[in-house]
Design a protein around this motif. Sequence first.
Motif, mmCIF file in Angstrom:
data_model
loop_
_atom_site.group_PDB
_atom_site.id
_atom_site.type_symbol
_atom_site.label_atom_id
_atom_site.label_comp_id
_atom_site.label_asym_id
_atom_site.label_seq_id
_atom_site.Cartn_x
_atom_site.Cartn_y
_atom_site.Cartn_z
ATOM 1 N N LEU A 196 0.842 -1.206 0.000
ATOM 2 C CA LEU A 196 0.000 0.000 0.000
ATOM 3 C C LEU A 196 0.877 1.255 0.000
ATOM 4 O O LEU A 196 0.597 2.226 -0.708
ATOM 5 C CB LEU A 196 -0.938 -0.016 1.214
ATOM 6 N N ASP A 197 1.975 1.221 0.804
ATOM 7 C CA ASP A 197 2.927 2.352 0.819
ATOM 8 C C ASP A 197 3.435 2.615 -0.598
ATOM 9 O O ASP A 197 3.458 3.759 -1.064
ATOM 10 C CB ASP A 197 4.128 2.039 1.719
ATOM 11 N N TRP A 198 3.852 1.536 -1.271
ATOM 12 C CA TRP A 198 4.389 1.675 -2.640
ATOM 13 C C TRP A 198 3.326 2.219 -3.587
ATOM 14 O O TRP A 198 3.620 3.077 -4.432
ATOM 15 C CB TRP A 198 4.908 0.327 -3.155
ATOM 16 N N ALA A 199 2.100 1.713 -3.436
ATOM 17 C CA ALA A 199 1.016 2.161 -4.332
ATOM 18 C C ALA A 199 0.786 3.665 -4.177
ATOM 19 O O ALA A 199 0.673 4.398 -5.171
ATOM 20 C CB ALA A 199 -0.266 1.383 -4.039
ATOM 21 N N VAL A 200 0.769 4.137 -2.929
ATOM 22 C CA VAL A 200 0.520 5.568 -2.677
ATOM 23 C C VAL A 200 1.698 6.409 -3.184
ATOM 24 O O VAL A 200 1.506 7.458 -3.826
ATOM 25 C CB VAL A 200 0.244 5.823 -1.176
ATOM 26 N N LEU A 201 2.938 5.938 -2.897
ATOM 27 C CA LEU A 201 4.134 6.675 -3.350
ATOM 28 C C LEU A 201 4.160 6.787 -4.884
ATOM 29 O O LEU A 201 4.389 7.875 -5.444
ATOM 30 C CB LEU A 201 5.406 5.946 -2.904
ATOM 31 N N LEU A 202 3.916 5.653 -5.556
ATOM 32 C CA LEU A 202 3.968 5.649 -7.026
ATOM 33 C C LEU A 202 2.844 6.492 -7.620
ATOM 34 O O LEU A 202 3.033 7.164 -8.652
ATOM 35 C CB LEU A 202 3.916 4.208 -7.559
ATOM 36 N N LEU A 203 1.686 6.494 -6.936
ATOM 37 C CA LEU A 203 0.565 7.322 -7.403
ATOM 38 C C LEU A 203 0.929 8.819 -7.309
ATOM 39 O O LEU A 203 0.657 9.600 -8.226
ATOM 40 C CB LEU A 203 -0.672 7.018 -6.552
ATOM 41 N N ALA A 204 1.575 9.184 -6.194
ATOM 42 C CA ALA A 204 1.980 10.583 -6.002
ATOM 43 C C ALA A 204 3.006 10.989 -7.063
ATOM 44 O O ALA A 204 2.924 12.079 -7.648
ATOM 45 C CB ALA A 204 2.553 10.774 -4.598
ATOM 46 N N ILE A 205 3.969 10.095 -7.336
ATOM 47 C CA ILE A 205 4.997 10.368 -8.356
ATOM 48 C C ILE A 205 4.329 10.508 -9.733
ATOM 49 O O ILE A 205 4.617 11.450 -10.483
ATOM 50 C CB ILE A 205 6.046 9.228 -8.382
ATOM 51 N N ALA A 206 3.437 9.576 -10.037
ATOM 52 C CA ALA A 206 2.762 9.605 -11.346
ATOM 53 C C ALA A 206 1.954 10.881 -11.518
ATOM 54 O O ALA A 206 1.938 11.481 -12.603
ATOM 55 C CB ALA A 206 1.863 8.379 -11.489
ATOM 56 N N LEU A 207 1.301 11.316 -10.430
ATOM 57 C CA LEU A 207 0.474 12.523 -10.514
ATOM 58 C C LEU A 207 1.332 13.750 -10.847
ATOM 59 O O LEU A 207 0.987 14.558 -11.718
ATOM 60 C CB LEU A 207 -0.275 12.726 -9.189
ATOM 61 N N VAL A 208 2.479 13.884 -10.158
ATOM 62 C CA VAL A 208 3.356 15.043 -10.397
ATOM 63 C C VAL A 208 3.888 15.017 -11.826
ATOM 64 O O VAL A 208 3.854 16.037 -12.540
ATOM 65 C CB VAL A 208 4.524 15.069 -9.379
ATOM 66 N N ILE A 209 4.371 13.856 -12.265
ATOM 67 C CA ILE A 209 4.992 13.772 -13.595
ATOM 68 C C ILE A 209 3.952 13.981 -14.704
ATOM 69 O O ILE A 209 4.199 14.715 -15.668
ATOM 70 C CB ILE A 209 5.748 12.435 -13.746
ATOM 71 N N THR A 210 2.774 13.394 -14.543
ATOM 72 C CA THR A 210 1.750 13.578 -15.598
ATOM 73 C C THR A 210 1.268 15.028 -15.621
ATOM 74 O O THR A 210 1.060 15.593 -16.707
ATOM 75 C CB THR A 210 0.548 12.630 -15.419
ATOM 76 N N LEU A 211 1.117 15.637 -14.442
ATOM 77 C CA LEU A 211 0.683 17.046 -14.444
ATOM 78 C C LEU A 211 1.746 17.952 -15.054
ATOM 79 O O LEU A 211 1.420 18.936 -15.729
ATOM 80 C CB LEU A 211 0.329 17.504 -13.027
ATOM 81 N N GLU A 212 3.031 17.643 -14.813
ATOM 82 C CA GLU A 212 4.107 18.435 -15.432
ATOM 83 C C GLU A 212 4.037 18.310 -16.955
ATOM 84 O O GLU A 212 4.262 19.278 -17.689
ATOM 85 C CB GLU A 212 5.467 17.953 -14.910
ATOM 86 N N MET A 213 3.705 17.120 -17.429
ATOM 87 C CA MET A 213 3.579 16.923 -18.880
ATOM 88 C C MET A 213 2.369 17.678 -19.434
ATOM 89 O O MET A 213 2.442 18.287 -20.513
ATOM 90 C CB MET A 213 3.482 15.428 -19.208
ATOM 91 N N VAL A 214 1.256 17.658 -18.693
ATOM 92 C CA VAL A 214 0.074 18.415 -19.126
ATOM 93 C C VAL A 214 0.406 19.915 -19.134
ATOM 94 O O VAL A 214 0.031 20.656 -20.052
ATOM 95 C CB VAL A 214 -1.144 18.118 -18.216
ATOM 96 N N ASN A 215 1.162 20.354 -18.119
ATOM 97 C CA ASN A 215 1.593 21.762 -18.051
ATOM 98 C C ASN A 215 2.424 22.135 -19.280
ATOM 99 O O ASN A 215 2.243 23.210 -19.872
ATOM 100 C CB ASN A 215 2.400 21.974 -16.759
ATOM 101 N N THR A 216 3.315 21.222 -19.674
ATOM 102 C CA THR A 216 4.141 21.456 -20.870
ATOM 103 C C THR A 216 3.252 21.564 -22.115
ATOM 104 O O THR A 216 3.467 22.430 -22.972
ATOM 105 C CB THR A 216 5.147 20.295 -21.048
ATOM 106 N N ALA A 217 2.258 20.678 -22.186
ATOM 107 C CA ALA A 217 1.340 20.712 -23.337
ATOM 108 C C ALA A 217 0.544 22.009 -23.359
ATOM 109 O O ALA A 217 0.351 22.620 -24.420
ATOM 110 C CB ALA A 217 0.399 19.507 -23.274
ATOM 111 N N VAL A 218 0.113 22.465 -22.178
ATOM 112 C CA VAL A 218 -0.644 23.734 -22.091
ATOM 113 C C VAL A 218 0.249 24.891 -22.549
ATOM 114 O O VAL A 218 -0.178 25.753 -23.332
ATOM 115 C CB VAL A 218 -1.157 23.974 -20.644
ATOM 116 N N GLU A 219 1.506 24.900 -22.082
ATOM 117 C CA GLU A 219 2.445 25.978 -22.465
ATOM 118 C C GLU A 219 2.626 26.020 -23.986
ATOM 119 O O GLU A 219 2.575 27.099 -24.590
ATOM 120 C CB GLU A 219 3.803 25.757 -21.797
ATOM 121 N N SER A 220 2.833 24.854 -24.584
ATOM 122 C CA SER A 220 3.038 24.815 -26.042
ATOM 123 C C SER A 220 1.787 25.299 -26.777
ATOM 124 O O SER A 220 1.883 26.072 -27.739
ATOM 125 C CB SER A 220 3.340 23.386 -26.497
ATOM 126 N N THR A 221 0.629 24.837 -26.313
ATOM 127 C CA THR A 221 -0.624 25.224 -26.973
ATOM 128 C C THR A 221 -0.862 26.725 -26.856
ATOM 129 O O THR A 221 -1.249 27.387 -27.829
ATOM 130 C CB THR A 221 -1.814 24.456 -26.338
#
Length: 120
Positions: free
Chosen positions: A47-72
């Motif tokens: 469960l610890d790993w699941a929560v940690l990986l979810l938090a990491i995934a959220l930050v990285i995917t949002l950074e990618m969405v932010n990059t897409a927003v900037e380009s657009t």
Amino acid sequence: MPKFIRSLRFACSGIVLAVRSQRHMKIHSVAAGIVVIIGAMLPLSRLDWAVLLLAIALVITLEMVNTAVESTVDLASPGIHPLAKAAKDVAAGAVLVATCFAVIIGLLILGPPLWHFIRD
Ligand SMILES: Nc1ncnc2c1ncn2[C@@H]1O[C@H](COP(=O)(O)OP(=O)(O)OP(=O)(O)O)[C@@H](O)[C@H]1O
């Protein structure tokens, strides 16, 4: 080439582009790697790993969405515009919110076992 494989290749090139072109993506990736290495040295539950990986995934995917927003926004509004500013600032704010919560999650999950590891 099957359509699915083609789409997968485009998506992978998007990940590579984001990591190569965005300084913040590099920082998030290094931070995620450090968290995973520290986590691997500690007795964490699934469960610890699941929560940690979810938090990491959220930050990285949002950074990618932010990059897409900037380009657009840069494409749609090369000049200064209050709506362009709002779009970029809100997207960057989303990354900041996710990052702050990810830091709290990391401290909650890694903090106590890391303290025992260092003390013993
Ligand atoms: N077209 C624009 N109109 C108005 N304000 C803008 C515009 N483009 C950028 N800004 C302002 O400048 C800030 C920085 O924008 P910029 O495009 O340089 O992103 P950045 O800080 O380089 O992001 P990153 O470091 O993630 O690449 C934005 O958050 C926004 O407040």
